[in-house]
Design an enzyme around this catalytic site. Sequence first.
Site, short mmCIF file in Angstrom:
data_model
loop_
_atom_site.label_atom_id
_atom_site.label_comp_id
_atom_site.label_asym_id
_atom_site.label_seq_id
_atom_site.Cartn_x
_atom_site.Cartn_y
_atom_site.Cartn_z
N SER A 66 9.61 -4.89 1.78
CA SER A 66 10.21 -4.72 3.10
C SER A 66 11.19 -5.84 3.34
O SER A 66 11.10 -6.91 2.72
CB SER A 66 9.14 -4.74 4.19
OG SER A 66 9.70 -4.79 5.48
N TYR A 123 0.98 -7.45 7.77
CA TYR A 123 1.95 -6.61 7.07
C TYR A 123 3.04 -7.46 6.42
O TYR A 123 3.35 -7.29 5.24
CB TYR A 123 2.57 -5.62 8.05
CG TYR A 123 3.60 -4.70 7.42
CD1 TYR A 123 3.22 -3.54 6.76
CD2 TYR A 123 4.96 -4.99 7.49
CE1 TYR A 123 4.15 -2.69 6.18
CE2 TYR A 123 5.91 -4.15 6.92
CZ TYR A 123 5.50 -3.01 6.27
OH TYR A 123 6.44 -2.19 5.69
#
Length: 276
Positions: free
Chosen positions: A147, A161
Amino acid sequence: MPGRLTGKVALITGAGSGIGLEASILFAKEGAQVVAADINEQSGQATVKKIHDLVGPKSAVFVRVDVAKESDIANAVKVAETEYGKLNIVFNNAGIMHPADDDAINTEEKIWDLTMQINVKGVWWGCKHAIPALRRAGGGSIINTASFVALRGAATPQLAYTSSKGAVLAMTRELSVIHARENIRVNALCPGPIRTPLLMDFLNTEEKKQRRLIHVPMGRFGEAIEQAYAVLFLASDESSFITGTDFLVDGGLTAAYVTPEGQTKSLPPHSNFSGV
C-alpha cells in the site's frame, strides 16, 4: 494474437472482490489459466463463472483459501500444479483493514494480531509455498499487495494495517534479492486509495473520505481495474528486468507535498492548513 500471459498459470488470492476480482478476469482474458482463491466461496465461485463465461471452462478454477491458514495456501499451490501442470505467477493480494484498527493507544491486541496474521503471514506463506513451484516452472513472478501507507503515514489512524503493509514491502525487497538469479521476480503493488469495499467500509463517513482524498492530486479514488492493469504488467514478461520495486499506483499521492488549491475546500473547518 496471443495474450500477454498466454501459456502461464496464475494463483490469485482475494479473487472474489476488488483488485483480485479484476486481476483474475484480466489475467484470463490475457491468456492465463487462473486459480482464483478466496475465503468467500460464493464470491470466489462467481469470479470463476465470470471467467468461464468470458473465456472458456478450462480457463479458471476456484479453491477456498483462508490465507491465515498455511495449509490452505499450500493446497492452493498444489491445485495449480495438479490442474494446470505448473505455476508461473502468484498475486498475494488478500488482506484486511479492520474497522476497529486505530492508533497505538486504541488498537486492541487482538486486532493487531489478526491483521498481522492475514496481511503479513498470509503473504509470507504465499511466497514460501509458491517459490518451490516457480522454481519447478523455471522461474516466474510474485506480486504482493502492499500500500502507499507502507511509504507514507495514513491521514486516518490505521496502525495495524499500515504496519502490516510496511512489513509486506520489506519482505518483498528481501525476497527479490534472494531469488533474483533464479529467474524469480518479486514486486510489491502499492495502491493509493481505491474504491473497493475494503476501503469504503473503513472510510465510512464523508468526512473520512474527504480526509483521504484531499491528499490525492488527481482528486478521486482509484478503481480496482487500474490496479489490475499494473499487476498484469508486473506478471508479464514485459517487466522482465523489474524486481524489488514498490510499484506505486496512487494518483500522485506519494509525489505530493501540498494538494491542489481547489481541493483545500474539503478540509474540515478546524484545520490549520496554510498551503505551504
